[in-house]
Write a protein that holds these residues in place. Structure first.
Motif, mmCIF file in Angstrom:
data_model
loop_
_atom_site.group_PDB
_atom_site.id
_atom_site.type_symbol
_atom_site.label_atom_id
_atom_site.label_comp_id
_atom_site.label_asym_id
_atom_site.label_seq_id
_atom_site.Cartn_x
_atom_site.Cartn_y
_atom_site.Cartn_z
ATOM 1 N N VAL A 34 0.838 -1.201 0.000
ATOM 2 C CA VAL A 34 0.000 0.000 0.000
ATOM 3 C C VAL A 34 0.873 1.251 0.000
ATOM 4 C CG1 VAL A 34 -1.696 1.332 1.332
ATOM 5 C CG2 VAL A 34 -1.958 -1.144 1.086
ATOM 6 N N ASP A 35 1.945 1.235 0.775
ATOM 7 C CA ASP A 35 2.864 2.372 0.821
ATOM 8 C C ASP A 35 3.471 2.625 -0.559
ATOM 9 O OD1 ASP A 35 4.215 4.465 2.175
ATOM 10 O OD2 ASP A 35 5.991 3.195 2.382
ATOM 11 N N GLN A 36 3.843 1.547 -1.212
ATOM 12 C CA GLN A 36 4.433 1.662 -2.543
ATOM 13 C C GLN A 36 3.406 2.221 -3.543
ATOM 14 O OE1 GLN A 36 5.553 -2.084 -4.391
ATOM 15 N NE2 GLN A 36 7.502 -1.169 -5.023
ATOM 16 N N LYS A 37 2.179 1.727 -3.476
ATOM 17 C CA LYS A 37 1.126 2.173 -4.399
ATOM 18 C C LYS A 37 0.761 3.642 -4.193
ATOM 19 C CE LYS A 37 0.139 -1.695 -6.557
ATOM 20 N NZ LYS A 37 0.182 -1.893 -7.987
ATOM 21 N N THR A 38 0.953 4.147 -2.980
ATOM 22 C CA THR A 38 0.638 5.553 -2.697
ATOM 23 C C THR A 38 1.885 6.432 -2.753
ATOM 24 O OG1 THR A 38 0.816 5.200 -0.303
ATOM 25 C CG2 THR A 38 -1.375 4.968 -1.284
ATOM 26 N N ASP A 39 2.957 5.875 -3.324
ATOM 27 C CA ASP A 39 4.221 6.614 -3.479
ATOM 28 C C ASP A 39 4.745 7.186 -2.170
ATOM 29 O OD1 ASP A 39 4.314 6.125 -6.264
ATOM 30 O OD2 ASP A 39 3.011 7.854 -6.655
ATOM 31 N N GLY A 40 4.518 6.483 -1.077
ATOM 32 C CA GLY A 40 5.046 6.891 0.220
ATOM 33 C C GLY A 40 4.369 8.099 0.839
ATOM 34 N N LYS A 41 3.275 8.561 0.245
ATOM 35 C CA LYS A 41 2.601 9.769 0.741
ATOM 36 C C LYS A 41 1.961 9.569 2.115
ATOM 37 C CE LYS A 41 1.588 11.451 -3.875
ATOM 38 N NZ LYS A 41 0.554 11.627 -4.899
ATOM 39 N N HIS A 42 1.657 8.322 2.433
ATOM 40 C CA HIS A 42 0.950 8.049 3.691
ATOM 41 C C HIS A 42 1.721 7.050 4.561
ATOM 42 C CE1 HIS A 42 -2.399 10.138 1.850
ATOM 43 N NE2 HIS A 42 -2.273 9.356 0.785
ATOM 44 N N SER A 43 3.030 7.076 4.453
ATOM 45 C CA SER A 43 3.864 6.097 5.158
ATOM 46 C C SER A 43 3.609 6.058 6.659
ATOM 47 C CB SER A 43 5.347 6.388 4.908
ATOM 48 O OG SER A 43 5.671 6.155 3.570
ATOM 49 N N ALA A 44 3.530 7.200 7.279
ATOM 50 C CA ALA A 44 3.348 7.246 8.727
ATOM 51 C C ALA A 44 2.009 6.629 9.123
ATOM 52 C CB ALA A 44 3.441 8.681 9.235
ATOM 53 N N ALA A 45 0.955 6.967 8.400
ATOM 54 C CA ALA A 45 -0.371 6.426 8.711
ATOM 55 C C ALA A 45 -0.414 4.918 8.472
ATOM 56 C CB ALA A 45 -1.439 7.129 7.878
ATOM 57 N N ILE A 46 0.222 4.471 7.415
ATOM 58 C CA ILE A 46 0.255 3.040 7.106
ATOM 59 C C ILE A 46 1.027 2.290 8.180
ATOM 60 C CG2 ILE A 46 1.136 1.326 5.471
ATOM 61 C CD1 ILE A 46 0.514 3.472 3.254
ATOM 62 N N ASP A 47 2.173 2.822 8.574
ATOM 63 C CA ASP A 47 2.969 2.186 9.637
ATOM 64 C C ASP A 47 2.181 2.095 10.938
ATOM 65 O OD1 ASP A 47 5.119 1.818 7.949
ATOM 66 O OD2 ASP A 47 6.230 3.571 8.686
ATOM 67 N N THR A 48 1.472 3.159 11.269
ATOM 68 C CA THR A 48 0.657 3.165 12.485
ATOM 69 C C THR A 48 -0.438 2.107 12.413
ATOM 70 O OG1 THR A 48 1.078 5.512 12.848
ATOM 71 C CG2 THR A 48 -0.851 4.584 13.940
ATOM 72 N N ALA A 49 -1.107 2.023 11.268
ATOM 73 C CA ALA A 49 -2.189 1.045 11.100
ATOM 74 C C ALA A 49 -1.653 -0.373 11.191
ATOM 75 C CB ALA A 49 -2.897 1.269 9.778
ATOM 76 N N VAL A 50 -0.510 -0.633 10.555
ATOM 77 C CA VAL A 50 0.095 -1.970 10.598
ATOM 78 C C VAL A 50 0.493 -2.314 12.033
ATOM 79 C CG1 VAL A 50 2.114 -3.338 9.887
ATOM 80 C CG2 VAL A 50 0.852 -2.014 8.192
ATOM 81 N N ASP A 51 1.103 -1.377 12.728
ATOM 82 C CA ASP A 51 1.504 -1.617 14.120
ATOM 83 C C ASP A 51 0.296 -1.923 15.009
ATOM 84 O OD1 ASP A 51 4.155 -1.210 13.440
ATOM 85 O OD2 ASP A 51 4.225 0.846 14.225
ATOM 86 N N LYS A 52 -0.785 -1.191 14.826
ATOM 87 C CA LYS A 52 -1.995 -1.413 15.636
ATOM 88 C C LYS A 52 -2.612 -2.772 15.323
ATOM 89 C CE LYS A 52 -3.236 3.313 16.702
ATOM 90 N NZ LYS A 52 -4.272 4.350 16.716
ATOM 91 N N ALA A 53 -2.650 -3.132 14.047
ATOM 92 C CA ALA A 53 -3.212 -4.427 13.661
ATOM 93 C C ALA A 53 -2.353 -5.568 14.206
ATOM 94 C CB ALA A 53 -3.327 -4.517 12.145
ATOM 95 N N GLN A 54 -1.041 -5.419 14.140
ATOM 96 C CA GLN A 54 -0.147 -6.436 14.692
ATOM 97 C C GLN A 54 -0.316 -6.537 16.200
ATOM 98 O OE1 GLN A 54 3.538 -4.945 13.016
ATOM 99 N NE2 GLN A 54 3.562 -6.564 11.466
#
Length: 65
Positions: A34-54
């Motif tokens: 997802v980060d790659q598909k969004t060209d890194g524009k939302h990296s912080a939000a994606i990392d946060t979501a992944v961390d919360k899901a994990q």
């Protein structure tokens, strides 16, 4: 209905305990895609979501112990 929900919760805990590592790795991989598909524009939000899901998967696995 309550019994069905309890059974679903128990099954989720069993799956998290048995396959938590694979689930966490899959979440990480999907986050990277997802980060790659969004060209890194939302990296912080994606990392946060992944961390919360994990964290949720980890907590479910602990509840079954």
């Amino acid at each position: 209905m309550f019994d069905a929900l309890k059974n679903l919760k128990d099954k989720a805990e069993e799956i998290a305990q048995s396959h938590g590592g694979a689930i966490a790795a899959g979440l990480e991989k999907v986050g990277g895609i997802v980060d790659q598909k969004t060209d890194g524009k939302h990296s912080a939000a994606i990392d946060t979501a992944v961390d919360k899901a994990q964290g949720l998967v980890e907590n479910l696995a602990k509840k079954k112990d």
